[in-house]
Motif scaffolding. Structure first.
Motif, short mmCIF file in Angstrom:
data_model
loop_
_atom_site.label_atom_id
_atom_site.label_comp_id
_atom_site.label_asym_id
_atom_site.label_seq_id
_atom_site.Cartn_x
_atom_site.Cartn_y
_atom_site.Cartn_z
N ALA A 1 0.84 -1.19 0.00
CA ALA A 1 0.00 0.00 0.00
C ALA A 1 0.87 1.24 0.00
O ALA A 1 1.89 1.29 0.69
CB ALA A 1 -0.91 0.01 1.23
N ARG A 2 0.45 2.25 -0.76
CA ARG A 2 1.23 3.49 -0.83
C ARG A 2 0.76 4.54 0.15
O ARG A 2 1.50 5.46 0.47
CB ARG A 2 1.15 4.05 -2.26
N ASN A 3 -0.46 4.43 0.62
CA ASN A 3 -0.98 5.43 1.55
C ASN A 3 -1.96 4.75 2.51
O ASN A 3 -2.23 3.55 2.42
CB ASN A 3 -1.66 6.57 0.79
N ALA A 4 -2.48 5.54 3.45
CA ALA A 4 -3.35 4.98 4.48
C ALA A 4 -4.63 4.40 3.89
O ALA A 4 -5.14 3.38 4.37
CB ALA A 4 -3.69 6.07 5.51
N GLU A 5 -5.17 5.04 2.84
CA GLU A 5 -6.40 4.54 2.23
C GLU A 5 -6.17 3.17 1.59
O GLU A 5 -6.99 2.26 1.73
CB GLU A 5 -6.90 5.53 1.18
N GLU A 6 -5.05 3.03 0.89
CA GLU A 6 -4.75 1.74 0.26
C GLU A 6 -4.51 0.66 1.31
O GLU A 6 -4.89 -0.50 1.13
CB GLU A 6 -3.54 1.87 -0.66
N LEU A 7 -3.87 1.04 2.43
CA LEU A 7 -3.63 0.06 3.48
C LEU A 7 -4.96 -0.44 4.06
O LEU A 7 -5.12 -1.63 4.32
CB LEU A 7 -2.78 0.67 4.59
N SER A 8 -5.91 0.46 4.25
CA SER A 8 -7.22 0.06 4.74
C SER A 8 -7.88 -0.92 3.78
O SER A 8 -8.53 -1.89 4.21
CB SER A 8 -8.11 1.29 4.93
N GLU A 9 -7.70 -0.69 2.49
CA GLU A 9 -8.28 -1.60 1.50
C GLU A 9 -7.61 -2.98 1.56
O GLU A 9 -8.28 -4.00 1.44
CB GLU A 9 -8.14 -1.00 0.10
#
Length: 575
Positions: free
Chosen positions: A149-157
């Motif tokens: 993940a590159r950012n917090a949103e992608e990590l949540s996904e």
């Protein structure tokens, strides 16, 4: 897919439903029914072990020289490929820790990596003191990249897709070098980072209840901002790893208390989670984290220094039986073989156990056995990283001081130490058999060691509290393939070719090849004594000790500067 499959068992254990691994998944109903019989202390251990037991590891140890390269290497972890990363800052201690780790991890290759000198401008880790926001973002980005993940949103996904939910958080500060442990545990265990703005302080010092409460409140605010359940044992967030050097002793209203038993409670009362502390320089903190992430325990040492008639429930034979039944190799000393002489016989040439339990009594600088008094200098040389459960009063009072019992164990390479910072009374500790039962059932050591449903008390846990005694995780067949990776064995051969014997010996040490280090030192002392330098002695001394070559050891010791000879760990080896 592997992660989702593995996580569904832990999700079912927490009674979750809905997506794959929930109530509708094959076998999930049975798993959920069985999970109802498991206490939260066991469930959190299973959650903590999901990644370690299901993500494959490359059989390669990567050594870097700077924290910038350390961050770059951890950013290269993926859910399909991970590998331990250790920092060699050029010190003798770093070399010993790397060698110790390598002997336990048993890699197929050990490589050194550094970023190219012509890297793009701005490709540097921001300074944590002058640019803390930039520093925090760079470190968190590296942790997220390990999950793809590159950012917090992608990590949540990613977490949603794999049905992963974090079980703990790590606390760090840009001004405290132990952030290297926080990064490794965040990337390696999926634990969000909580940042504090504070410099490292004296771990052996004493702080106030108000300061401890302020620390707990800062963590609570961060957890509330994350929006994840954390306020009770058995919900989602269950652990806090303090990757900061903080005063570990707290002056309570009726005596001193342990900071790591305060963090994880509501206002010094009801427990909502468990905590531990990692402190030290960047290299040492990274080592502690990597031990917890990548090593497994194969052998146990139990040493009972009590009289046979004193506190029978604390005798160790029942614990030895449990460990043996679990397939671990066990060495045990029981009365009347629990005296100082037996301790020295058992530990004289160092120990090679992954877990050590000791029954003793005393103060911060010594521990009494039956018969005899052992001192901090009697803490053994550790051939591999070790977790230590030490029943004793005051042993962890000044854990940052090498001349104390806890301080010596940590300096010798223990990556977990559990002991008291004040007079706790014997009942504060679990007996050895209870520790065995709780840890072998899957409870993390930071949970298994502690009493349940007891008021805050005087026992501190140093290390990653989510370490378990579970089996080793899976490995890839082939070592890591990576551009710019230089094989340390090749470095060794090049050093010897140019007659840099000290560098050659140090490279052999990093490879865990003690016998070859001693052969080199012995040949140099015999055939080329002028090339037997203090640098060679420093690189080869511990290997000579581990190989039990007394003659070579004494000759190397004599080459050291007197100030080096008097360093506590070096003097310990001589005596």
């Amino acid at each position: 897919c592997v992660l989702a499959s593995a996580w569904c068992g832990a999700a079912a254990a927490r009674g979750q439903s809905g997506e794959p691994g929930g109530a509708g998944a094959p076998g999930a109903e049975r798993a959920a029914e069985e999970a109802q019989k498991l206490p939260p202390q066991v469930i959190v251990g299973r959650r903590a072990d999901v990644l370690r037991l299901n993500l494959k590891v490359r059989p390669t140890v990567v050594i870097v020289s700077t924290v910038d390269d350390y961050v770059r290497m951890i950013a290269r972890w993926t859910l399909g490929e991970r590998f331990p990363v250790l920092i060699d800052d050029g010190s003798a201690r770093a070399a010993e820790d790397i060698s110790r780790f390598v002997r336990a991890f048993d890699p197929r290759s050990v490589v050194r990596w550094s970023a190219p000198e012509d890297r793009p401008e701005g490709d540097e880790l921001p300074d944590g003191k002058t640019n803390p926001a930039g520093f925090r973002e760079a470190v968190e980005t590296a942790a997220r990249l390990a999950w793809g993940a590159r950012n917090a949103e992608e990590l949540s996904e990613v977490w949603k897709r794999t049905q992963f939910a974090p079980f703990g958080v790590v606390v760090a500060s840009p001004s405290d070098p132990a952030w290297t442990a926080a990064l490794a545990l965040s990337a390696g265990r999926g634990q969000p980072m909580v940042w504090l703005d504070r410099a490292a302080s004296n771990v052996g010092g004493t702080t106030t209840v108000e300061n401890a409460a302020a620390l707990e409140s800062a963590i609570a605010r961060a957890l509330d901002e994350m929006g994840r359940p954390w306020r009770a044992v058995g919900d989602e967030i269950e652990s806090v790893t303090l990757c900061i050097a903080h005063e570990a002793n707290v002056a309570g209203p009726s005596g001193r208390l342990a900071l790591t038993d305060i963090v994880g409670r509501h206002a010094l009362g009801e427990r909502w989670g468990w905590s531990g502390m990692i402190f030290g320089d960047a290299a040492r903190s990274a080592y502690v984290a990597m031990c917890g992430l990548y090593l497994s325990t194969q052998s146990v040492l139990l040493f009972d220094g009590y009289k046979a008639e004193f506190a029978p429930p604390y005798a160790v034979p029942a614990a030895a039986k449990l460990y043996q039944e679990a397939g671990l190799e066990v060495s045990a000393n029981t009365p009347p073989l629990g005296g100082l002489e037996q301790w020295r016989q058992r530990t004289r040439w160092g120990v090679d156990h992954g877990f050590i339990h000791v029954n003793s009594s005393g103060n911060n600088g010594w521990f009494d056995l039956t018969p005899g008094r052992a001192w901090a200098s009697d803490v053994p040389h550790l051939k591999r990283p070790t977790a230590v459960h030490f029943i004793h009063s005051f042993s962890a009072q000044v854990a940052s001081n090498v001349d104390t019992v806890a301080g010596r164990w940590l300096a010798q390479g223990a990556y977990v130490y559990y002991g008291s910072m004040d007079e706790p009374f014997l009942g504060a500790f679990h007996p050895a058999v209870t520790v065995a039962a709780r840890s072998l059932s899957g409870g993390p050591l930071g949970v298994a060691f502690r009493q349940d449903d007891r008021p805050v008390w005087k026992l501190n846990y140093f290390g990653d509290p989510m370490v378990t005694l579970g089996p080793a995780g899976p490995r890839h067949d082939e070592p890591l393939a990576m551009e710019r990776a230089r094989d340390v064995a090749g470095e060794m051969r090049e050093a010897l070719k140019r007659q840099d014997l000290a560098a050659g010996a140090r490279a052999l040490l990093l490879l865990g090849r003690d016998a070859d280090v001693v052969k080199l030192a012995r040949a140099t002392l015999k055939d080329s004594p002028a090339k037997a330098t203090p640098a060679l002695a420093r690189a080869a001394l511990t290997s000579a000790f581990r190989e039990r070559d007394s003659e070579t050891f004494v000759a190397l010791f004599a080459l050291l500067d007197p100030s080096e000879q008097r360093e506590p760990l070096t003097a310990d080896l001589l005596w």
